[in-house]
Design a protein around this motif. Structure first.
Motif, short mmCIF file in Angstrom:
data_model
loop_
_atom_site.label_atom_id
_atom_site.label_comp_id
_atom_site.label_asym_id
_atom_site.label_seq_id
_atom_site.Cartn_x
_atom_site.Cartn_y
_atom_site.Cartn_z
N THR A 117 0.83 -1.21 0.00
CA THR A 117 0.00 0.00 0.00
C THR A 117 0.86 1.25 0.00
O THR A 117 0.59 2.21 -0.75
N LEU A 118 1.91 1.27 0.83
CA LEU A 118 2.79 2.44 0.86
C LEU A 118 3.46 2.65 -0.49
O LEU A 118 3.51 3.80 -1.00
N LEU A 119 3.97 1.60 -1.10
CA LEU A 119 4.63 1.75 -2.40
C LEU A 119 3.65 2.21 -3.47
O LEU A 119 3.99 3.06 -4.31
N THR A 120 2.46 1.68 -3.46
CA THR A 120 1.43 2.12 -4.41
C THR A 120 1.16 3.61 -4.24
O THR A 120 1.04 4.36 -5.23
N ASP A 121 1.08 4.08 -3.00
CA ASP A 121 0.86 5.50 -2.74
C ASP A 121 2.03 6.34 -3.24
O ASP A 121 1.83 7.40 -3.85
N VAL A 122 3.25 5.90 -2.99
CA VAL A 122 4.42 6.68 -3.39
C VAL A 122 4.57 6.71 -4.91
O VAL A 122 4.82 7.77 -5.51
N PHE A 123 4.40 5.57 -5.56
CA PHE A 123 4.61 5.49 -7.00
C PHE A 123 3.48 6.09 -7.82
O PHE A 123 3.66 6.45 -8.98
N GLY A 124 2.29 6.17 -7.21
CA GLY A 124 1.16 6.72 -7.94
C GLY A 124 0.49 5.73 -8.86
O GLY A 124 -0.32 6.10 -9.72
N GLU A 125 0.80 4.47 -8.73
CA GLU A 125 0.12 3.40 -9.47
C GLU A 125 0.25 2.11 -8.67
O GLU A 125 1.18 1.95 -7.87
N GLU A 126 -0.66 1.19 -8.89
CA GLU A 126 -0.62 -0.07 -8.17
C GLU A 126 0.62 -0.86 -8.57
O GLU A 126 0.99 -0.91 -9.73
N VAL A 127 1.27 -1.46 -7.58
CA VAL A 127 2.42 -2.30 -7.83
C VAL A 127 2.10 -3.73 -7.40
O VAL A 127 1.18 -3.97 -6.62
N PHE A 128 2.91 -4.65 -7.93
CA PHE A 128 2.68 -6.07 -7.71
C PHE A 128 3.99 -6.74 -7.35
O PHE A 128 5.07 -6.32 -7.78
N THR A 129 3.90 -7.81 -6.56
CA THR A 129 5.08 -8.60 -6.29
C THR A 129 5.63 -9.12 -7.61
O THR A 129 4.89 -9.37 -8.56
N CYS A 130 6.93 -9.27 -7.69
CA CYS A 130 7.58 -9.63 -8.94
C CYS A 130 7.15 -11.03 -9.40
O CYS A 130 7.14 -11.97 -8.60
N PRO A 131 6.79 -11.20 -10.67
CA PRO A 131 6.39 -12.52 -11.15
C PRO A 131 7.53 -13.55 -11.08
O PRO A 131 7.26 -14.75 -11.00
N TYR A 132 8.77 -13.08 -11.12
CA TYR A 132 9.92 -13.98 -11.05
C TYR A 132 10.40 -14.02 -9.61
O TYR A 132 10.92 -13.04 -9.08
N ALA A 133 10.22 -15.16 -8.96
CA ALA A 133 10.49 -15.26 -7.53
C ALA A 133 11.94 -14.92 -7.18
O ALA A 133 12.22 -14.41 -6.08
N GLY A 134 12.86 -15.18 -8.08
CA GLY A 134 14.26 -14.89 -7.81
C GLY A 134 14.56 -13.43 -7.56
O GLY A 134 15.61 -13.08 -7.01
N GLU A 135 13.64 -12.55 -7.97
CA GLU A 135 13.82 -11.12 -7.74
C GLU A 135 12.90 -10.57 -6.64
O GLU A 135 12.84 -9.36 -6.45
N HIS A 136 12.21 -11.46 -5.93
CA HIS A 136 11.41 -10.96 -4.80
C HIS A 136 12.29 -10.20 -3.82
O HIS A 136 12.02 -9.05 -3.49
N TYR A 137 13.32 -10.86 -3.33
CA TYR A 137 14.23 -10.23 -2.37
C TYR A 137 15.58 -10.93 -2.43
O TYR A 137 15.68 -12.14 -2.64
N VAL A 138 16.62 -10.15 -2.27
CA VAL A 138 17.99 -10.67 -2.19
C VAL A 138 18.72 -9.83 -1.14
O VAL A 138 18.32 -8.72 -0.82
N ILE A 139 19.79 -10.39 -0.61
CA ILE A 139 20.66 -9.66 0.32
C ILE A 139 22.00 -9.46 -0.35
O ILE A 139 22.55 -10.38 -0.97
N SER A 140 22.54 -8.25 -0.24
CA SER A 140 23.90 -8.02 -0.72
C SER A 140 24.69 -7.27 0.35
O SER A 140 24.14 -6.46 1.09
N ARG A 141 25.98 -7.57 0.39
CA ARG A 141 26.88 -6.92 1.34
C ARG A 141 28.13 -6.46 0.60
O ARG A 141 28.73 -7.23 -0.15
N LEU A 142 28.49 -5.21 0.79
CA LEU A 142 29.79 -4.71 0.39
C LEU A 142 30.67 -4.74 1.63
O LEU A 142 30.39 -4.01 2.59
N GLY A 143 31.69 -5.58 1.64
CA GLY A 143 32.45 -5.77 2.86
C GLY A 143 33.95 -5.66 2.73
O GLY A 143 34.66 -5.78 3.73
N LYS A 144 34.42 -5.46 1.49
CA LYS A 144 35.85 -5.32 1.27
C LYS A 144 36.10 -4.01 0.53
O LYS A 144 35.28 -3.59 -0.30
N SER A 145 37.20 -3.37 0.83
CA SER A 145 37.52 -2.10 0.19
C SER A 145 37.48 -2.28 -1.33
O SER A 145 38.09 -3.21 -1.88
N GLY A 146 36.75 -1.42 -2.00
CA GLY A 146 36.56 -1.51 -3.44
C GLY A 146 35.29 -2.19 -3.86
O GLY A 146 34.89 -2.13 -5.03
#
Length: 267
Positions: A117-146
């Motif tokens: 609901t919050l994202l729909t309000d911010v974007f100004g149009e209805e949004v949907f969970t991604c049809p491709y499950a691999g892009e639902h959520y991921v974690i990334s860490r930058l942990g080394k210089s560079g």
């Protein structure tokens, strides 16, 4: 494990508490004039910070969950992608299938009706969970210089990124974005995009989030330096028009491992 450790762990919210926590918090923080300002900023810049997105009682639990998953399952990645004009990706990642099995709070945030609901309000149009499950959520860490997540665009229209850990901006790790640009996969032109539009930069604190129109906003994370870390949960959201387009997932699959077949989306 000490008694205090047990008490601290058991005090964390459960996955089925997440929706109510977010709904209450959003009503206090992202409503009225504050929401109107966010909406206007998004229309102007196609990137907007959501300061204080995560309430403290949920933030600590999400940090611990993500850190545990990353420490046990993180994979170091280092690529230069021709599809984004040779820009680098140097980071440690965990993909959706592992998070689905070991990250109930992250999963609950993504599928919370309060977030949609919050994202729909911010974007100004209805949004949907991604049809491709691999892009639902991921974690990334930058942990080394560079380490960096170099200049790129994304296939789906919208992204929501939750910041769990971040360096001081003097040590990099801040976000840069170039709105109103386009991604030609056959002839990507990062330098042309940099010359054609203004680069905007955004620094964040743990518990902040940001939203971005990722298919027309070239963006990157500035390389980190020194002994520091940046950890985020990246989530993907589809516009209605995305649901009717054929999508490919080359960079996601390389960086995060991908997943199985596309998932049906309720519309």
């Amino acid at each position: 494990m000490t008694v205090n450790d047990v008490q601290e762990k058991t005090a964390y919210p459960a996955a089925n508490d997440v929706h109510g926590i977010l709904e209450t918090h959003f009503a206090e923080v992202f409503s009225g004039e504050a929401l109107a300002e966010i909406q206007q900023n998004f229309q102007n810049e196609h990137v907007v910070p959501l300061r204080g997105f995560c309430p403290p009682e949920l933030l600590k639990a999400l940090q611990n969950e993500a850190s545990g998953i990353m420490d046990e399952h993180g994979v170091d990645r280092s690529f230069n992608f021709d599809i984004t004009d040779g820009t680098p990706r140097q980071m440690t990642t965990v993909g959706q299938p592992i998070i689905k099995d070991h990250g109930p709070l992250i999963d609950a945030v993504y599928f919370s009706g309060a977030l949609k609901t919050l994202l729909t309000d911010v974007f100004g149009e209805e949004v949907f969970t991604c049809p491709y499950a691999g892009e639902h959520y991921v974690i990334s860490r930058l942990g080394k210089s560079g380490d960096t997540h170099g200049w790129h665009w994304d296939d789906y229209t919208y992204g929501f990124i939750l910041v769990l850990e971040t360096p001081d901006y003097r040590d990099g790790g801040f976000v840069q974005a170039v709105p109103h640009t386009s991604w030609d996969k056959e002839n990507p032109d990062v330098h042309g995009a940099l010359l054609s539009s203004q680069v905007r930069s955004y620094a964040f604190q743990p518990g902040d989030a940001y939203v971005i129109k990722t298919n027309t906003t070239m963006h990157r994370v500035y390389p980190i330096r020194g002994e520091t870390q940046r950890t985020i949960v990246n989530t993907t959201w589809a516009s209605r028009s995305d649901l009717d387009r054929d999508m490919t997932h080359e960079t996601n699959d390389a960086l995060f491992g991908g997943t199985g077949e596309a998932q049906p989306v309720a519309v």
